[in-house]
Design an enzyme around this catalytic site. Structure first.
Site, mmCIF file in Angstrom:
data_model
loop_
_atom_site.group_PDB
_atom_site.id
_atom_site.type_symbol
_atom_site.label_atom_id
_atom_site.label_comp_id
_atom_site.label_asym_id
_atom_site.label_seq_id
_atom_site.Cartn_x
_atom_site.Cartn_y
_atom_site.Cartn_z
ATOM 1 N N CYS A 143 56.853 -62.285 11.745
ATOM 2 C CA CYS A 143 57.402 -61.741 12.466
ATOM 3 C C CYS A 143 55.784 -61.461 13.622
ATOM 4 C CB CYS A 143 56.765 -60.384 12.389
ATOM 5 S SG CYS A 143 56.220 -59.605 11.606
ATOM 6 N N HIS B 277 63.017 -60.281 17.405
ATOM 7 C CA HIS B 277 62.107 -60.403 16.919
ATOM 8 C C HIS B 277 62.133 -61.141 15.925
ATOM 9 C CE1 HIS B 277 64.584 -57.987 13.673
ATOM 10 N NE2 HIS B 277 64.832 -58.038 14.982
ATOM 11 N N HIS C 137 56.281 -54.663 9.219
ATOM 12 C CA HIS C 137 56.961 -55.773 10.765
ATOM 13 C C HIS C 137 56.881 -55.366 12.209
ATOM 14 C CE1 HIS C 137 60.590 -58.587 11.173
ATOM 15 N NE2 HIS C 137 61.244 -57.752 12.539
#
Length: 157
Positions: free
Chosen positions: A48, A114, A102
């Site tokens: 990510c 993402h 994240h």
């Protein structure tokens, strides 16, 4: 930085932020389906933060910290959930421990892009309004406000 300072700051480069956000998001969209790879920072596969770092480096000439834990601490304006703009960084706590784990980039219209996980197919778009994402959302930052000025804006007075 207060909302007022942010407004004044943003108004000093009104054309730059949306243009930068557009190029980052367009490049991001072209990478949908790129596989998730732990520690990945290239088109061979991204995690990510590697995905975000790649887009900001390539399209805005910005070097963001490598990990989400460092990225959430960048000295950029915090943005309220109801004040998000395309290009804002979104941070989530997906491992249930309350710490950031994240990150994604806001697209607009409650959507974000993402590099999700190996299981869910890597780079993809999800909805911030989905229960899982709204429950794990921590905060958002306008990292693009820290972009180096590229070219001067000539105002017509």
């Amino acid at each position: 930085m207060t909302e007022k300072e942010l407004a004044e700051f943003s108004n000093s480069k009104p054309y730059q932020l949306p243009a930068l956000a557009d190029s980052i998001l367009e490049r991001g969209m072209s990478l949908i389906g790129t596989r998730y790879r732990m520690g990945g920072t290239s088109e061979a596969g991204f995690d990510c933060s590697g995905f975000i770092g790649y887009l900001f480096r390539e399209e805005a000439g910005m070097n963001l910290p490598r990990s989400t834990r460092e990225m959430i601490n960048v000295n950029a304006p915090l943005v309220a959930r109801n004040n998000l703009k395309p290009g804002d960084l979104l941070f989530f706590s997906t491992n249930g421990r309350g710490r950031v784990s994240h990150a994604g980039i806001y697209l607009g219209d409650d959507q974000f892009i993402h590099s999700s996980s190996r299981r869910s197919g890597g780079v993809r778009i999800d909805n911030l309004g989905d229960r899982y994402w709204s429950k794990t959302f921590i905060e958002a930052k306008r990292a693009l406000a820290m972009a180096p000025a590229s070219g001067t804006v000539i105002s017509s007075k």
